[in-house]
Design a protein around this motif. Structure first.
Motif, PDB file in Angstrom:
ATOM      1  N   GLU A 296       4.954  -8.904   9.740  1.00 54.71           N
ATOM      2  CA  GLU A 296       5.209  -7.482   9.981  1.00 54.71           C
ATOM      3  C   GLU A 296       6.552  -7.268  10.674  1.00 54.71           C
ATOM      4  N   GLU A 297       6.848  -8.102  11.657  1.00 56.15           N
ATOM      5  CA  GLU A 297       8.082  -7.928  12.422  1.00 56.15           C
ATOM      6  C   GLU A 297       9.328  -8.190  11.575  1.00 56.15           C
ATOM      7  N   ASN A 298       9.213  -9.096  10.621  1.00 62.00           N
ATOM      8  CA  ASN A 298      10.386  -9.501   9.831  1.00 62.00           C
ATOM      9  C   ASN A 298      10.268  -9.094   8.361  1.00 62.00           C
ATOM     10  N   TYR A 299       9.459  -8.069   8.096  1.00 64.25           N
ATOM     11  CA  TYR A 299       9.134  -7.747   6.703  1.00 64.25           C
ATOM     12  C   TYR A 299      10.370  -7.261   5.944  1.00 64.25           C
ATOM     13  N   GLN A 300      10.510  -7.761   4.726  1.00 60.46           N
ATOM     14  CA  GLN A 300      11.562  -7.327   3.826  1.00 60.46           C
ATOM     15  C   GLN A 300      10.921  -6.674   2.614  1.00 60.46           C
ATOM     16  N   ALA A 301      11.162  -5.386   2.456  1.00 63.07           N
ATOM     17  CA  ALA A 301      10.584  -4.657   1.328  1.00 63.07           C
ATOM     18  C   ALA A 301      11.112  -5.224   0.012  1.00 63.07           C
ATOM     19  N   THR A 302      10.220  -5.325  -0.970  1.00 63.84           N
ATOM     20  CA  THR A 302      10.587  -5.803  -2.297  1.00 63.84           C
ATOM     21  C   THR A 302      10.150  -4.787  -3.341  1.00 63.84           C
ATOM     22  N   GLU A 303      10.595  -5.020  -4.556  1.00 59.96           N
ATOM     23  CA  GLU A 303      10.215  -4.141  -5.660  1.00 59.96           C
ATOM     24  C   GLU A 303       8.701  -4.104  -5.833  1.00 59.96           C
ATOM     25  N   PHE A 304       8.047  -5.247  -5.602  1.00 60.41           N
ATOM     26  CA  PHE A 304       6.612  -5.338  -5.842  1.00 60.41           C
ATOM     27  C   PHE A 304       5.785  -4.982  -4.603  1.00 60.41           C
ATOM     28  N   ARG A 305       6.334  -5.268  -3.416  1.00 56.69           N
ATOM     29  CA  ARG A 305       5.596  -5.041  -2.169  1.00 56.69           C
ATOM     30  C   ARG A 305       6.477  -4.245  -1.212  1.00 56.69           C
ATOM     31  N   PRO A 306       6.457  -2.919  -1.346  1.00 53.27           N
ATOM     32  CA  PRO A 306       7.377  -2.105  -0.542  1.00 53.27           C
ATOM     33  C   PRO A 306       7.021  -2.008   0.932  1.00 53.27           C
ATOM     34  N   ALA A 520     -11.599  11.349  -4.759  1.00 54.98           N
ATOM     35  CA  ALA A 520     -13.018  11.194  -4.418  1.00 54.98           C
ATOM     36  C   ALA A 520     -13.224  10.711  -2.988  1.00 54.98           C
ATOM     37  N   THR A 521     -12.191  10.138  -2.367  1.00 59.07           N
ATOM     38  CA  THR A 521     -12.388   9.513  -1.045  1.00 59.07           C
ATOM     39  C   THR A 521     -11.396   9.996   0.007  1.00 59.07           C
ATOM     40  N   ARG A 522     -10.548  10.940  -0.338  1.00 56.62           N
ATOM     41  CA  ARG A 522      -9.523  11.389   0.608  1.00 56.62           C
ATOM     42  C   ARG A 522     -10.127  11.862   1.928  1.00 56.62           C
ATOM     43  N   ASP A 523     -11.334  12.412   1.872  1.00 57.06           N
ATOM     44  CA  ASP A 523     -11.926  12.974   3.094  1.00 57.06           C
ATOM     45  C   ASP A 523     -12.241  11.908   4.144  1.00 57.06           C
ATOM     46  N   VAL A 524     -12.346  10.658   3.745  1.00 57.22           N
ATOM     47  CA  VAL A 524     -12.687   9.605   4.709  1.00 57.22           C
ATOM     48  C   VAL A 524     -11.502   8.691   5.009  1.00 57.22           C
ATOM     49  N   LEU A 525     -10.328   8.995   4.444  1.00 61.59           N
ATOM     50  CA  LEU A 525      -9.164   8.116   4.584  1.00 61.59           C
ATOM     51  C   LEU A 525      -8.126   8.687   5.534  1.00 61.59           C
ATOM     52  N   PRO A 526      -7.426   7.832   6.276  1.00 63.39           N
ATOM     53  CA  PRO A 526      -6.235   8.299   6.989  1.00 63.39           C
ATOM     54  C   PRO A 526      -5.202   8.792   5.975  1.00 63.39           C
ATOM     55  N   ARG A 527      -4.448   9.801   6.357  1.00 65.93           N
ATOM     56  CA  ARG A 527      -3.454  10.334   5.431  1.00 65.93           C
ATOM     57  C   ARG A 527      -2.448   9.271   5.017  1.00 65.93           C
ATOM     58  N   SER A 528      -2.102   8.393   5.945  1.00 64.55           N
ATOM     59  CA  SER A 528      -1.123   7.346   5.631  1.00 64.55           C
ATOM     60  C   SER A 528      -1.577   6.477   4.469  1.00 64.55           C
ATOM     61  N   VAL A 529      -2.868   6.186   4.417  1.00 55.21           N
ATOM     62  CA  VAL A 529      -3.407   5.342   3.359  1.00 55.21           C
ATOM     63  C   VAL A 529      -3.548   6.130   2.058  1.00 55.21           C
ATOM     64  N   ALA A 530      -4.019   7.369   2.169  1.00 56.72           N
ATOM     65  CA  ALA A 530      -4.178   8.191   0.970  1.00 56.72           C
ATOM     66  C   ALA A 530      -2.841   8.387   0.257  1.00 56.72           C
ATOM     67  N   ASP A 531      -1.748   8.404   1.019  1.00 55.51           N
ATOM     68  CA  ASP A 531      -0.427   8.635   0.431  1.00 55.51           C
ATOM     69  C   ASP A 531       0.357   7.345   0.208  1.00 55.51           C
ATOM     70  N   ARG A 532      -0.221   6.199   0.518  1.00 58.11           N
ATOM     71  CA  ARG A 532       0.515   4.943   0.421  1.00 58.11           C
ATOM     72  C   ARG A 532       0.784   4.561  -1.032  1.00 58.11           C
ATOM     73  N   VAL A 533       1.974   4.057  -1.305  1.00 52.08           N
ATOM     74  CA  VAL A 533       2.302   3.499  -2.618  1.00 52.08           C
ATOM     75  C   VAL A 533       1.636   2.136  -2.736  1.00 52.08           C
ATOM     76  N   LYS A 534       1.089   1.844  -3.917  1.00 54.88           N
ATOM     77  CA  LYS A 534       0.359   0.595  -4.104  1.00 54.88           C
ATOM     78  C   LYS A 534       1.217  -0.611  -3.746  1.00 54.88           C
ATOM     79  N   SER A 535       0.585  -1.554  -3.048  1.00 52.29           N
ATOM     80  CA  SER A 535       1.218  -2.837  -2.739  1.00 52.29           C
ATOM     81  C   SER A 535       0.216  -3.929  -3.071  1.00 52.29           C
ATOM     82  N   PRO A 536       0.591  -4.933  -3.871  1.00 49.15           N
ATOM     83  CA  PRO A 536      -0.356  -5.967  -4.283  1.00 49.15           C
ATOM     84  C   PRO A 536      -0.804  -6.848  -3.118  1.00 49.15           C
ATOM     85  N   TYR A 537      -1.731  -7.756  -3.434  1.00 49.78           N
ATOM     86  CA  TYR A 537      -2.184  -8.742  -2.454  1.00 49.78           C
ATOM     87  C   TYR A 537      -0.967  -9.419  -1.826  1.00 49.78           C
TER      88      TYR A 537
END
Length: 611
Positions: A296-306, A520-537
């Motif tokens: 987390e401290e040294n994360y470098q955003a990539t095309e696949f994992r922003p 279907a699940t926005r009501d139980v999610l933090p807004r940050s997660v509901a709006d997050r761009v997909k990031s793979p495993y």
């Protein structure tokens, strides 16, 4: 969750065979709690048990005595509607001596015969030996969540949850032919293919019947095209209703449960709904996430994992008030050759995903110290349309598997270490083209369906019948290698059927991926997660991991007679190892695949037949 195996031989007397013990023992990791075998003249069955429901009296093999002879079952998985089936069977006069779902499945066979599979909701693979007719039934769940393999013999069949169980029998030879290598070097998971010559995988949604007349296959379920019954609002509501029911069913266990939380939409929705349901019972959900030291401290955003996962994980854990733990791995963990050996031993194949497999095994191992059952968000991307290839013009306009259309150029780079003569003889492009042409013939087009809708239906179908099975197999092998049961609510066939047939416009109605799940699940999610761009495993970004790979590959080059060099070009590998800089992502993947292959040769001693 367990491991099953067996041997049917109509010209053998198996009543004193000890081979079944050897076959059963290969799956000790799948069932660390108990072992059992059952012998008869024509059939021998073995079982390794991981106790989840009815811890005291659910041991297997399990037999029901009838006036005309015993009927015996070995079962792996969970039947989530077993309580309803038990009530129905009790009303029909059946009497039960355990509270296990296995006994319910056995009595369901006594009541309905092979048609019992139509009544089961769950993930399962089982074998039933009916001594009344000397007939074996092999069955696998609709989505292929639980594995099951078989190997026809001159007078019967061998079967097992994993190939290693079958290969432990002297009748099965560890041979891999051209098609086996083609499957190993592509990402298409041809239904029924098992890599090993003479061995087959029971196709999901299929029954195999074996008797003295031979072997027959019957498809009891397949993904079918239907008209969608609801408008958009009704669809969102029904998806939520299904998720509430599915997750509630899959939380049932007599052992500690948890969720696997990545901070993405899928696992977060699953965790939030589970937390809501358990809170009503006065319980808290335990959640676990994987991370890497310093990532987390040294994360470098990539095309696949922003984005890194950790901030989003914290948001979900806080809002849903989970009892959360991060499993933090370092390079020494990932680079340990013993871990790679465990991964290849678990998978039986060198078809892994590099450090993503290594970290998954280590995550599951750590989770198993606290829980026996985990719920995972696996397959939501395939069901709801989450991958970038669902939106890529290249994939939409292509005439091949959509993930290969989008990422095929990267796959070509990772195969640059293979021997040219090998690649030429395998003709992977031709094999893939034939596989695609065969797959699309299975899909029915609705009358009046426009070209975009038809193309999206094909993309969805291919993900749900080919791509997802690669990931489900990976999930099963990594989890069962450490005795952890991982449940996948998004693979419930009712949800899969419903969402598959929803119009594509519904699936991205907000202009995003997985719109139906988000809505279907926005009501139980933090807004940050509901709006997050997909990031793979996640994958480690620590350069010291790539350095360790180069060092290990260099050691491998020191044994030039190793059989891995029948497949890998040693000069190209040497060039990659000798570079002054760390390899690219694709070079790293090539190193990982080479090391996987080398371990596979060491463990299985396969005979390779290229021509």
């Amino acid at each position: 969750m367990c491991g099953i195996t067996g041997w049917v031989g109509y010209d053998h007397d198996l009543s004193t065979s000890t081979v079944i013990d050897t076959m059963t023992e290969t799956m000790a990791c799948r069932g660390p709690d108990a072992a059992g075998t059952w012998l008869s003249p024509r059939a021998a069955l073995g079982h390794r048990r991981l106790s989840i429901i009815d811890l005291e009296t659910g041991d297997q093999p399990m037999t029901a005595d009838t006036p005309n002879g015993p009927v015996t079952i070995v079962y792996s998985g969970e039947t989530y509607n077993f309580a309803e089936l038990r009530r129905e069977l009790s009303g029909r006069g059946h009497r039960f001596r355990t509270s296990s779902d296995t006994e319910v499945v056995l009595h369901s066979y006594l009541e309905w015969g092979a048609d019992l599979v139509d009544r089961l909701n769950g993930m399962f693979a089982f074998a039933i030996w009916d001594s009344r007719t000397e007939k074996l039934i092999l069955a696998r769940d609709r989505m292929g969540i639980k594995p099951l393999y078989y190997y026809p013999t001159a007078d019967g069949v061998l079967f097992g949850s994993e190939p290693k169980a079958i290969l432990a029998n002297p009748l099965a030879e560890p041979v891999v032919g051209p098609d086996g290598l083609r499957e190993a070097f592509t990402m298409i998971k041809t239904p029924g293919h098992a890599i090993w010559e003479g061995m087959a995988e029971v196709i999901p949604g299929t029954l195999i019947t074996v008797d003295r007349q031979g072997l027959r296959s019957h498809t009891y379920w397949r993904l079918e095209t239907r008209r969608h019954p609801d408008d958009l609002d009704g669809t969102v509501t029904h998806v939520r209703d299904l998720l509430d029911d599915i997750i509630g069913r899959q939380l049932v266990a007599d052992v500690p449960r948890c969720t696997l939380l990545s901070g993405g939409l899928d696992s977060s929705a699953l965790t939030a709904i589970a937390a809501q349901q358990l809170a009503a019972e006065g319980e808290r959900v335990r959640s676990f996430a994987v991370d890497f030291s310093g990532q987390e401290e040294n994360y470098q955003a990539t095309e696949f994992r922003p984005t890194p996962d950790a901030p989003f994980v914290r948001d979900v854990a806080k809002q849903s008030q989970t009892e959360h733990a991060d499993i933090v791995l370092d390079t020494a963990d990932l680079a340990d050759p013993a871990v790679r050996r465990s991964v290849i031993s678990a998978r039986d194949l060198p078809t892994g995903l590099g450090d993503m497999d290594l970290s998954l095994l280590l995550l599951f191992k750590a989770v198993r110290e606290h829980s026996t059952v985990a719920l995972s968000g696996e397959s939501a991307d395939e069901v709801f349309g989450g991958y970038r290839q669902f939106f890529s013009p290249v994939a939409r306009e292509g005439t091949t598997f959509p993930w290969l259309a989008e990422f095929g150029k990267y796959a070509d780079r990772t195969s640059s270490l293979w021997n040219e003569s090998l690649l030429g003889s395998l003709d992977l492009r031709g094999y893939t083209a034939d596989g695609y042409a065969s797959a699309v013939t299975e899909i029915e087009r609705l009358d009046g369906e426009d070209d975009l809708e038809w193309q999206m239906r094909k993309i969805s179908y291919l993900h749900l019948t080919r791509f997802v099975r690669v990931l489900l197999d990976r999930k099963d092998r990594m989890s069962m290698a450490v005795g952890l049961e991982v449940r996948v609510p998004f693979c419930d066939h009712r949800l899969v059927e419903y969402v598959y047939n929803a119009p594509w416009a519904f699936k991205n109605y907000d202009g995003r991926e997985k719109s139906l799940l988000r809505g279907a699940t926005r009501d139980v999610l933090p807004r940050s997660v509901a709006d997050r761009v997909k990031s793979p495993y996640p994958s480690t970004q620590d350069e010291s991991y790539a350095t360790a790979l180069r060092e290990q590959a260099g050691d491998l080059l020191g044994t030039p007679n190793h059989p891995v060099f029948d497949l890998v070009d040693s000069d190209r590998l040497s060039t990659l190892v000798g570079r002054a800089d760390n390899p690219s992502m694709f070079g790293r993947m090539g190193l990982e695949r080479t090391l996987d292959l080398a371990v596979w040769f060491d463990l299985y001693r396969p005979a390779i037949k290229i021509n």
